[in-house]
Structures are given as structure tokens and as C-alpha cells.
Design an enzyme around this catalytic site. Structure first.
Site, short mmCIF file in Angstrom:
data_model
loop_
_atom_site.label_atom_id
_atom_site.label_comp_id
_atom_site.label_asym_id
_atom_site.label_seq_id
_atom_site.Cartn_x
_atom_site.Cartn_y
_atom_site.Cartn_z
N ARG A 86 25.56 -40.91 51.48
CA ARG A 86 25.04 -41.71 50.51
C ARG A 86 24.82 -43.23 50.81
O ARG A 86 26.00 -43.73 50.99
CB ARG A 86 25.54 -41.47 49.01
N ARG A 144 22.74 -55.93 32.98
CA ARG A 144 23.97 -56.60 33.39
C ARG A 144 23.78 -58.00 32.51
O ARG A 144 22.73 -58.46 32.42
CB ARG A 144 24.06 -56.77 34.89
N THR A 178 31.11 -39.21 40.01
CA THR A 178 31.64 -40.39 39.37
C THR A 178 33.06 -39.97 39.19
O THR A 178 33.54 -39.15 38.44
CB THR A 178 31.13 -40.81 38.12
N LYS A 190 19.27 -38.71 38.27
CA LYS A 190 20.37 -39.16 38.02
C LYS A 190 20.40 -39.25 36.37
O LYS A 190 19.82 -39.87 35.78
CB LYS A 190 21.13 -40.42 38.47
#
Length: 494
Positions: free
Chosen positions: A43, A84, A288, A230
Site C-alpha cells: 500500500r 483537519r 487499522t 474504505k
């Protein structure tokens, strides 16, 4: 043949391993060690590093795979529209419970302090209301929205802590209206096409349109990469069926998903997502913090062992590592440990619906029906291997959706197809070298290859899926049953 597919025990592991590249994998010796230890897909995380670095890493993977004669795929993971906060004047602040703190969408460029900080998402004030809970830094800090005035979201700190530059922001329970692709993703889609990526992951998917848009952009850029959705937003759970239909791979991205829905909901949702994806005949991956302690430690915790094993028992096609290999101290050891855990869990795996009853039986394609027939035989007759003679890899994908203990050896002349099949559970891609105009010669070549590498032995029973016209995409229409006895040796010259 992929020399690892039969000779190396790690590559008889049915669950596949995705490893993230980073400074910890940039050494060529380490990279080869990772491949030998069992990595099937590398990845490239577009959230970190520049284009030059990603291209160099992709080239290194391709060269190492050629040298080792392994089928290894590359997955480009788009950054997506992660929300963010912006930067502080001093790099970080200390927030305490009971403090008043403002998220400022009007002035994101103004350095933050203990009273306020800019936020990258201009639409935040329109998506929240008094009483909502906002989570910062993967849920480490929580804020309750008190009021919204223009672009100012005024909050009360519920759980404080140290908050530093550019930490992520989530709305508990979901509801942010941001799209699945951000402006910074567009050049990375073109970069993925230029690198010949096998998979492209779309972050923060909320609906099928996010995947369809990404696929259109990829095809315009000249890429045939498979699309990975995802699942890390509440909206994605609500639209899971349509996302499955639009995608090739479904990834349970447990980081941001856990922040939005709460950790207590994750175990059940992981199982729900995997089951739903399999019902839609889609590939699944689980990601994760699977081996997070091995960033520092040479062995995993018992909790991590159980977490990985649980994902395998849930039926995931692949498990993914992030920081463990990208920046960890023991990248090869973590793959070796992951390989052992997967193999151990697979010994206790009991497939549900082994008769194929959980699949959609209203087939739209003949190769789906052939795959169903093959898996029905494999689970009801003693069969030691399935050989899929496939150009596109579709038959191998359908075969792998009925999870059983029978290994599937997918022979293809198409290099890109072989790499994509590297992520399919139970499937071991192999290069087909025989001339395609003689079906018996192709079968003979496949059987000789498996016998030579010990994947099958004398008197084993093998199922073969193939087409009347070999090496043609979508042409699978035939199922053969072969027992490797004297008669088969005479017919196929093995």
C-alpha cells in the site's frame, strides 16, 4: 509459476496480507524479506510523502517481485477529504475539560491558540448544531457544540488533552456532507494510473457516486485498477449495499469509523460489513491497528492475536498493516507473526454457506454459474484443488466467494489480472505459459506445474474451470473433473 504459490508455506495461507510502505520498507533487503514473509499487496499511502517517493517505492516493488518471481500487487490509497484542524502558533495547546474553544472556518490560515483554531472544512458550520459532539485526534479529545455563529463553531471541551497541528476531526454519529474525493486526490489518481497501480482506495466514501466518480477519473487516466471503498463514515454504513455494487473491494477502515460510531459498535459492524460484501460477491479487507504494538515490540499482544484471528474467522479476504511496516522497528517480524496468526485461525475456520447458498443465485454471467457449480462439487466431493484457467480473473473471484478449504490455483496469461488476484482469499495466481489454442495442452501445463511444485500429488482430485476459447476474457463455460491417475497421466502427458 509463482514460485511461492506452492513451495513456500506462507503463500499457502488463504488470507492475504496488505502492508503499507514507508521509511521502514525502503531498504531493498527489507522489502524482499517482506515479500518472502508473505506480503501480497503493498500500500502506498498518499497522505504521506511526495510523488517522487511513491514512484520510487512502486518501482522497487515491481523489480523485487520480478526478481523473486512473486505475484505482488500495488494499492494506491487516496488521502480523501479528511477534515483537519489547522496549525497553532506554538505547534500545540493544552485543552482542559470545561474550556471554551472555537473551531474557525472563516479564518483557517490564522494560527491557533487555547481559545480557537482554524479548520480546513469550510462547510463545518452548516453540518453541526448545538448539542453535537465533535471528536479530535481519533477521539482523544471531545468537544460539545454550544452554538454556531457564521463560520465560528463555539464548543465546550468535554475531554481535554494535548491538541497539536493538523489533527483529524469527526462528527460523532456522522453527518458531514463532504464529498468522497478532494482536490488533492485528482493528481494522485493520475499518478496511480502512471504507476500502473492494481488497486486504488477511495477514502471516506459515503455513497456509490464517490466510487463511480473515482472509476471514471481512473479510466480517463488510462488505468484499469480495481476500486477499493474504505468504509469509515456512518453514511457509508447506511449506503453499504449500493457501495458494494459500485466497488470491487470493501475495506473495513476501523480508525475513523470507530471514532464516528463508537468503539463498542465496531465488532458487530465489522462482521456486518464483511458479510454484506461477500453477499455482493465483493472482496473484503480489514484494517487499522491490527498489530499496533509491533511498531515497537518484536511480538504481538494477545489481544492483537485475537483481533487478527477474529477478522480471519469473519471471512475477510485480507488484513492490512499501516504504521507497523511503514515506520515500525520490526517490519519483517510483524509479517511473519501475521502469517502465523492467519494460518492458525484458518485451521479453525468453518465456512458458512459452503454449498453456496449465501450467494445471489440469479447469475448474470456464465462464469458465475460455473464457479458455483465448481464450489458445490468441491464442498460435497473430496477435491484437493481447483484450477481456474482465467484471463480476467473473474472466475477466480467468484470461486473465492464460496469460502472452503480447497485451494484455488488461478492460471492466467494476463500479468495485471494475476496481480489483482493476489488479494483474493483462497486464490493463488500462477503465470500460464502454454499456447492458448489447445485446451488440453493448457490443462496439461497447469497440472504439470502443480505436480512439480507439490501443490497436488498422484491420485488427487482436481476441478478445472475453463472456456472453449482459451485466454479470452469472460469465456469460462466448462467444468472438468480430473483424477490424477494413470489415465490422466496418459491423456495429459503428466
Amino acid at each position: 509459476m509463482n514460485t511461492g504459490a506452492a513451495k513456500n508455506a506462507s503463500h499457502r495461507r488463504r488470507t492475504k496480507i496488505i502492508a503499507t510502505m514507508g521509511p521502514g520498507t525502503d531498504d531493498r533487503e527489507t522489502l524482499e524479506g517482506l515479500i518472502r514473509a508473505g506480503v501480497d499487496v503493498f500500500r502506498l499511502n498518499m497522505s504521506h510523502g511526495d510523488a517522487e517517493t511513491h514512484v520510487a517505492r512502486a518501482n522497487m516493488v515491481r523489480q523485487a517481485a520480478r526478481d523473486l518471481r512473486w505475484q505482488v500487487a500495488i494499492l494506491v490509497d487516496l488521502q480523501g477529504p479528511k477534515i483537519r484542524i489547522e496549525k497553532f502558533g506554538e505547534g500545540s495547546v493544552e485543552l482542559e475539560s470545561g474550556d471554551h474553544f472555537t473551531l474557525d472556518a472563516d479564518n483557517p490560515e490564522v494560527p491557533g491558540d487555547r481559545q480557537r483554531v482554524g479548520v480546513s472544512y469550510a462547510g463545518l458550520p452548516n453540518d453541526v448544531a448545538a448539542g453535537d459532539t465533535l471528536l479530535l485526534d481519533d477521539g482523544m479529545i471531545s468537544l460539545q457544540v454550544q452554538s454556531v455563529h457564521g463560520g465560528q463553531v463555539q464548543c465546550l471541551v468535554e475531554n481535554g488533552g494535548t491538541l497539536s497541528d493538523r489533527k483529524g476531526l469527526n462528527l460523532q454519529g456522522g453527518g458531514l456532507s463532504i464529498a468522497g474525493l478532494a482536490d488533492h486526490d485528482f493528481p494522485n489518481i493520475k499518478l496511480a494510473a502512471e504507476m500502473g497501480a492494481d488497486f486504488v482506495a477511495v477514502s471516506f466514501v459515503s455513497n456509490a457516486a464517490d466510487i463511480e466518480n473515482a472509476r471514471e477519473l481512473l479510466r480517463e487516466a488510462g488505468s484499469e485498477a480495481a476500486l477499493v471503498a474504505k468504509i469509515e463514515r456512518m453514511e457509508a454504513i447506511e449506503n453499504l449495499s449500493e457501495i458494494c455494487d459500485a466497488s470491487d473491494v470493501i475495506m473495513v477502515a476501523r480508525g475513523d469509523l470507530g471514532v464516528e460510531i463508537g468503539d463498542e459498535e465496531l465488532p458487530g459492524l465489522q462482521k456486518h460489513i464483511i458479510r454484506t460484501a461477500i453477499r455482493h460477491n465483493r472482496i473484503t479487507a480489514t484494517a487499522t491497528q491490527m498489530m499496533q504494538s509491533m511498531i515497537e515490540n518484536p511480538i504481538p499482544s494477545r489481544a492483537e492475536v485475537l483481533d487478527v484471528a477474529n477478522a480471519v474467522l469473519d471471512g475477510t479476504d485480507a488484513v492490512m498493516l499501516s504504521a507497523e511496516t511503514a515506520i515500525g522497528n520490526h517490519p519483517v517480524k510483524v509479517i511473519e507473526a501475521l502469517n502465523r496468526i492467519c494460518l492458525g485461525a484458518e485451521r479453525h475456520f468453518e465456512a458458512e454457506g459452503g454449498d453456496g447458498s449465501h450467494l445471489n443465485v440469479r447469475f448474470e454471467r456464465i462464469d458465475q454459474a460455473i464457479a458455483m457449480a465448481a464450489m458445490f462439487m468441491a464442498t460435497n466431493v473430496s477435491v484437493q484443488a481447483i484450477v481456474a484457467l482465467t484471463e480476467s480473473g473473474s472466475t477466480a473471484q467468484w470461486l473465492s466467494r464460496v469460502q472452503s478449504s480447497v485451494p484455488i490455483f488461478a492460471f492466467s496469461t494476463n500479468k495485471a489480472s494475476r496481480r489483482r488476484m493476489a488479494i483474493y482469499r483462497d486464490v493463488f495466481p500462477v503465470k500460464l505459459t502454454a499456447e492458448c489454442d489447445d485446451a488440453d495442452a493448457v490443462v496439461s501445463d497447469a497440472l504439470r506445474t502443480l505436480l512439480a511444485h507439490g501443490a497436488v500429488k498422484e491420485n488427487d482430485r482436481v476441478l478445472i474451470t475453463m472456456g472453449d476459447q482459451m485466454c479470452r476474457s469472460g469465456g469460462t463455460n466448462t467444468l472438468r473433473f480430473v483424477r490424477l491417475d494413470a489415465e490422466a497421466r496418459d491423456r495429459y502427458g503428466i
